[in-house]
Each structure stands twice: as C-alpha cells, then as structure tokens.
Write a protein that holds these residues in place. Structure first.
Motif, PDB file in Angstrom:
ATOM      1  N   VAL A   1      10.001   4.781   0.651  1.00 47.56           N
ATOM      2  CA  VAL A   1      10.414   4.557   1.193  1.00 47.56           C
ATOM      3  C   VAL A   1       9.775   3.025   1.933  1.00 47.56           C
ATOM      4  N   TYR A   2      10.354   1.974   1.762  1.00 51.26           N
ATOM      5  CA  TYR A   2       9.345   0.985   1.784  1.00 51.26           C
ATOM      6  C   TYR A   2       9.413  -0.064   2.925  1.00 51.26           C
ATOM      7  N   TYR A   3       8.508  -0.226   4.026  1.00 49.66           N
ATOM      8  CA  TYR A   3       8.848  -0.753   4.664  1.00 49.66           C
ATOM      9  C   TYR A   3       7.894  -2.023   5.185  1.00 49.66           C
ATOM     10  N   ARG A   4       8.250  -3.089   5.593  1.00 52.23           N
ATOM     11  CA  ARG A   4       7.671  -4.732   6.332  1.00 52.23           C
ATOM     12  C   ARG A   4       7.443  -4.528   7.030  1.00 52.23           C
ATOM     13  N   LEU A   5       6.035  -4.794   8.040  1.00 55.78           N
ATOM     14  CA  LEU A   5       4.774  -5.171   8.395  1.00 55.78           C
ATOM     15  C   LEU A   5       4.963  -6.736   9.270  1.00 55.78           C
ATOM     16  N   GLY A   6       5.251  -7.352   9.258  1.00 56.87           N
ATOM     17  CA  GLY A   6       4.910  -8.240   9.992  1.00 56.87           C
ATOM     18  C   GLY A   6       5.997  -9.330   8.876  1.00 56.87           C
TER      19      GLY A   6
ATOM     20  N   VAL B   1       1.238  -1.784  -0.158  1.00 55.53           N
ATOM     21  CA  VAL B   1      -0.190  -0.125   0.121  1.00 55.53           C
ATOM     22  C   VAL B   1       0.941   1.001  -0.529  1.00 55.53           C
ATOM     23  N   GLY B   2       0.364   2.222  -1.222  1.00 54.32           N
ATOM     24  CA  GLY B   2       0.959   3.182  -1.100  1.00 54.32           C
ATOM     25  C   GLY B   2       0.593   4.528   0.289  1.00 54.32           C
ATOM     26  N   ILE B   3       1.446   5.301   1.024  1.00 52.91           N
ATOM     27  CA  ILE B   3       1.063   6.094   1.069  1.00 52.91           C
ATOM     28  C   ILE B   3       1.418   7.490   1.197  1.00 52.91           C
ATOM     29  N   ALA B   4       1.131   8.451   0.715  1.00 56.30           N
ATOM     30  CA  ALA B   4       0.795   9.989   0.436  1.00 56.30           C
ATOM     31  C   ALA B   4       2.007  10.701   1.456  1.00 56.30           C
TER      32      ALA B   4
ATOM     33  N   ALA C   1       5.183 -10.518   6.208  1.00 58.17           N
ATOM     34  CA  ALA C   1       4.794 -10.271   4.067  1.00 58.17           C
ATOM     35  C   ALA C   1       3.934  -9.286   3.799  1.00 58.17           C
ATOM     36  N   SER C   2       3.151  -8.521   4.853  1.00 55.34           N
ATOM     37  CA  SER C   2       2.842  -6.842   4.243  1.00 55.34           C
ATOM     38  C   SER C   2       4.275  -5.902   4.262  1.00 55.34           C
ATOM     39  N   ARG C   3       3.897  -5.160   3.406  1.00 60.17           N
ATOM     40  CA  ARG C   3       4.833  -4.608   3.117  1.00 60.17           C
ATOM     41  C   ARG C   3       3.655  -2.597   3.242  1.00 60.17           C
TER      42      ARG C   3
ATOM     43  N   ASP D   1      14.432 -11.451 -13.053  1.00 63.29           N
ATOM     44  CA  ASP D   1      15.642 -11.737 -12.251  1.00 63.29           C
ATOM     45  C   ASP D   1      14.733 -10.339 -11.266  1.00 63.29           C
ATOM     46  N   TYR D   2      14.197 -10.012 -11.600  1.00 65.07           N
ATOM     47  CA  TYR D   2      13.591  -8.643 -10.318  1.00 65.07           C
ATOM     48  C   TYR D   2      14.198  -9.292  -9.143  1.00 65.07           C
ATOM     49  N   PRO D   3      14.527 -10.567  -8.369  1.00 64.35           N
ATOM     50  CA  PRO D   3      15.059 -10.147  -6.833  1.00 64.35           C
ATOM     51  C   PRO D   3      16.481  -9.925  -7.025  1.00 64.35           C
ATOM     52  N   GLU D   4      17.235  -9.751  -8.441  1.00 65.83           N
ATOM     53  CA  GLU D   4      18.766  -9.857  -8.631  1.00 65.83           C
ATOM     54  C   GLU D   4      18.946  -8.487  -7.899  1.00 65.83           C
ATOM     55  N   GLY D   5      20.036  -8.432  -6.603  1.00 67.51           N
ATOM     56  CA  GLY D   5      19.982  -6.919  -6.280  1.00 67.51           C
ATOM     57  C   GLY D   5      19.392  -6.450  -5.199  1.00 67.51           C
ATOM     58  N   ARG D   6      18.900  -7.257  -4.681  1.00 67.79           N
ATOM     59  CA  ARG D   6      17.403  -6.920  -3.472  1.00 67.79           C
ATOM     60  C   ARG D   6      17.596  -7.568  -2.699  1.00 67.79           C
ATOM     61  N   LEU D   7      16.243  -7.754  -1.592  1.00 72.16           N
ATOM     62  CA  LEU D   7      16.823  -9.074  -0.557  1.00 72.16           C
ATOM     63  C   LEU D   7      16.518 -10.354  -1.283  1.00 72.16           C
ATOM     64  N   PRO D   8      16.481 -11.064  -1.041  1.00 68.31           N
ATOM     65  CA  PRO D   8      16.358 -12.943  -1.360  1.00 68.31           C
ATOM     66  C   PRO D   8      14.870 -12.424  -1.852  1.00 68.31           C
ATOM     67  N   PRO D   9      14.587 -13.808  -2.267  1.00 65.58           N
ATOM     68  CA  PRO D   9      12.805 -14.120  -2.767  1.00 65.58           C
ATOM     69  C   PRO D   9      11.972 -13.947  -1.555  1.00 65.58           C
ATOM     70  N   GLU D  10      12.801 -14.805  -0.452  1.00 65.08           N
ATOM     71  CA  GLU D  10      11.951 -14.981   0.322  1.00 65.08           C
ATOM     72  C   GLU D  10      11.482 -14.011   1.401  1.00 65.08           C
ATOM     73  N   GLU D  11      12.616 -12.332   1.613  1.00 66.08           N
ATOM     74  CA  GLU D  11      12.046 -11.963   1.617  1.00 66.08           C
ATOM     75  C   GLU D  11      11.080 -10.005   0.942  1.00 66.08           C
ATOM     76  N   LEU D  12      11.303 -11.080  -0.704  1.00 66.05           N
ATOM     77  CA  LEU D  12       9.971  -9.963  -1.127  1.00 66.05           C
ATOM     78  C   LEU D  12       8.727 -10.611  -1.636  1.00 66.05           C
ATOM     79  N   PHE D  13       8.285 -11.931  -0.928  1.00 66.18           N
ATOM     80  CA  PHE D  13       8.037 -13.023  -1.974  1.00 66.18           C
ATOM     81  C   PHE D  13       7.142 -13.804  -0.634  1.00 66.18           C
ATOM     82  N   VAL D  14       5.384 -13.567  -1.039  1.00 65.23           N
ATOM     83  CA  VAL D  14       5.057 -14.770  -0.149  1.00 65.23           C
ATOM     84  C   VAL D  14       5.498 -16.417   0.371  1.00 65.23           C
ATOM     85  N   ASN D  15       5.351 -16.467   0.545  1.00 64.55           N
ATOM     86  CA  ASN D  15       5.918 -18.255   1.211  1.00 64.55           C
ATOM     87  C   ASN D  15       7.061 -18.755   0.427  1.00 64.55           C
TER      88      ASN D  15
END
Length: 160
Positions: free
Chosen positions: A46-51, A12-15, A53-55, A137-151
């Motif tokens: 700025v991106y945040y994780r909550l719990g 969810v994006g908040i302005a 899987a929520s961002r 190739d989205y996860p390349e250079g970013r957090l590992p896939p388990e941090e970016l995607f559900v389950n």
C-alpha cells in the motif's frame, strides 16, 4: 561517486504484520493513500504520499512462508528497504560493483514498465536498497506524471 547518473529516493518500504494496524500511524502523519495492490497472493503493498513528493510503502505478507514473513520473524516490523529511482540502472550497478565487493546486487528483474535491482543489506549501512529505472510507459494507467515524479518530471528530466 563512480558515475554521474541522477538518483533520488523514490520511497521507503516498511514491513508490517498488518496494514490495517499500521495505516492509522501514517494517516496521523498526514499521509494520503495512493494505491493498494496484491502481488500474486505473496504480499500486499500500500503506497502513500506524504507532502508534495515523499512516499511511504507498507508491505504486508499474505503468503505464510515468504521473504517478508522471514524478515518480520527475524527483524520485526520496521524499515524493509529504501527505493532509489535511477536514470540508468546498469551504470549504477556497474558503479556499485566497482566501488566495493560488499555492494552486490542480489536480485535483478525487468518488468514491462520498470527494471529493478536489489543491493544486499550486507553492506555497512545494513540497508536493502531497491534500484528502480522506470521505463517511458510507466505512468500509463496510473496517476499523472506530476503525481509520480519530482517536479513533474522523471529523474533524468529533473537535473539540478
């Protein structure tokens, strides 16, 4: 539903006028900062994780006259968009267009690691939806896939 393509809420994006002013609220809710980036001196996100899987994304204008400053002037700080990860963006767009004339795509762009489309907020929900199809190739250079995607898997890999 006019298709069977998997879809999930990505974030969810908040302005906000100021990330510095808004971030303490997210921290108090237990959010963890994942990234802080600027897009071509137009805006900061700025991106945040909550719990687990929520961002949540805070978006702050940098450019004085932009879509974001117009939004903040008109609406004030608050919900800007809901991003949905889709397994096949073209199928979802076709389904939206077939379902209702008020569900129209107002912007479409392809990037190296994802394709996105925005569904006009001039629909009965009043919400700007961002559709995102991540490329392999989205996860390349970013957090590992388990941090970016559900389950630990992309949405098309995580079928219920």
């Amino acid at each position: 539903m006019t298709h069977d393509t998997p879809i999930r809420v990505d974030h969810v994006g908040i302005a906000v006028e100021s990330v510095a002013d808004a971030e303490p609220v997210l921290r108090a809710l237990g959010c963890e900062k994942l990234s802080d980036e600027t897009v071509e001196d137009r805006f900061r996100w700025v991106y945040y994780r909550l719990g687990d899987a929520s961002r949540i994304e805070l978006i702050e204008p940098i450019e004085e006259d932009s879509f974001l400053t117009e939004f903040l002037d008109r609406e004030g700080a608050g919900l800007h968009h809901v991003t949905l990860e889709v397994a096949d963006i073209e199928v979802v767009i076709d389904g939206l267009e077939a379902a209702d004339a008020d569900l129209r795509v107002v912007d479409y762009a392809e990037f190296d690691t994802w394709t996105e489309a925005f569904v006009s907020p001039a629909n009965p929900t009043g919400t700007l939806f961002q559709l995102m199809e991540y490329h392999d190739d989205y996860p390349e250079g970013r957090l590992p896939p388990e941090e970016l995607f559900v389950n630990g898997g992309r949405v098309q890999e995580v079928q219920s």
